[in-house]
Design an enzyme around this catalytic site. Structure first.
Site, short mmCIF file in Angstrom:
data_model
loop_
_atom_site.label_atom_id
_atom_site.label_comp_id
_atom_site.label_asym_id
_atom_site.label_seq_id
_atom_site.Cartn_x
_atom_site.Cartn_y
_atom_site.Cartn_z
N ASP A 10 39.82 -13.71 23.76
CA ASP A 10 41.28 -13.58 23.79
C ASP A 10 41.72 -12.27 23.13
OD1 ASP A 10 43.83 -14.39 24.45
OD2 ASP A 10 44.08 -15.66 22.68
N HIS A 27 42.51 -5.80 30.10
CA HIS A 27 41.54 -6.67 30.78
C HIS A 27 40.31 -5.87 31.20
CE1 HIS A 27 44.12 -10.04 30.50
NE2 HIS A 27 45.03 -9.61 31.35
N LEU A 121 18.49 -14.66 28.91
CA LEU A 121 19.80 -15.16 28.48
C LEU A 121 20.52 -15.73 29.69
CD1 LEU A 121 22.04 -15.04 26.04
CD2 LEU A 121 23.02 -13.25 27.44
#
Ligand code: IPE
Ligand code: IPE
Ligand code: MG
Length: 230
Positions: A10, A27, A121
């Site tokens: 966030d 963004h 991962l």
């Protein structure tokens, strides 16, 4: 030991505002930050990382912002592919991804496919994801099976979006808000929480180290009296 790290990414909008940039730029910077943190997580021995990129509620945002975010998702899937192959990262998604535009879905599916054999991962991106939607989707799958046997917690878990991934050990939220915003409601039951005021585009390896150090000092009891590892 952290097996699974979950992150609420966030603060992109506020990061941009602080610099006199558009929310889109925020963004864009946020999307760029993901791979560095994934690499740092991998280096720290973490196997699973799940990041909240777009919630079921984020569809309420202005159309132009949603369009920008969808474009960035496609771009992320394409531009990060070489890095993922190099680092052994496997891409997955959770959420109602059928709601995403065709271009984003196609780009994601291609990278998911091409990285399917990587296993250093597992990077899961939550897209059009809601914790309540996930639980409701699980219930509806159970109903569709016309199952009559009672459901245990373990059975129920097998109907969630990523039943093979262990519950998160640590949840990091950047941007300072102290709430879950509908993220992994079922899975976060016993996760340790770490909130930092740092905005997501500024979150890097050093910030991750701070969060991991904080986790290292926690005593997890899972409701019992003694510290437990699981
Ligand atoms: C998080 O950044 C990214 C998404 C929710 C898509 P925000 O866009 O929520 O940034 P702030 O909270 O307005 O700063
Ligand atoms: C949570 O951030 C969702 C994502 C990071 C994708 P929001 O900015 O949407 O959350 P609220 O609205 O502050 O709760
Ligand atoms: Mg926000």
């Amino acid at each position: 030991m952290i097996q699974h790290l979950a992150i609420i990414m966030d603060g992109n909008g506020r990061w941009a505002e602080q610099r006199g940039l558009s929310r889109s730029e925020g963004h864009r910077a946020g999307a760029r930050a993901i791979s560095g943190v994934a690499r740092a997580a991998l280096k720290a021995g973490i196997r699973y990382m799940t990041v909240y990129a777009f919630s079921t509620e984020n569809w309420k945002r202005p159309k132009a912002e949603v369009t920008t975010l969808m474009g960035l998702i496609s771009e992320f899937a394409v531009s990060e592919l070489p890095n993922m192959m190099k680092d052994g990262v496997r891409l997955r998604t959770i959420g109602r991804t059928n709601d995403l535009p065709f271009a984003a879905r196609t780009a994601l599916l291609r990278t998911i496919d091409l990285t399917a054999k990587n296993d250093k991962l597992i990077l899961t991106v939550a897209l059009s994801y809601g914790g309540r939607a996930e639980i409701v989707d699980a219930v509806n799958r159970i109903i569709a099976e016309k199952r009559t046997a009672p459901v245990t917690e373990q059975d129920f878990t097998s109907y969630l979006y990523a039943p093979d991934i262990p519950d998160p050990d640590l949840l990091i939220r950047t941007g300072g808000e102290k709430r879950l915003s509908n993220f992994l409601l079922w899975e976060l039951s016993y996760a340790e929480l770490y909130v930092t005021d740092t905005y997501w585009p500024d979150f890097d390896e050093k910030e991750l180290q701070k969060a991991l150090a904080s986790f290292g000092g926690r005593k997890r009891r899972f409701g019992g009296l003694n510290e437990q590892n699981q």
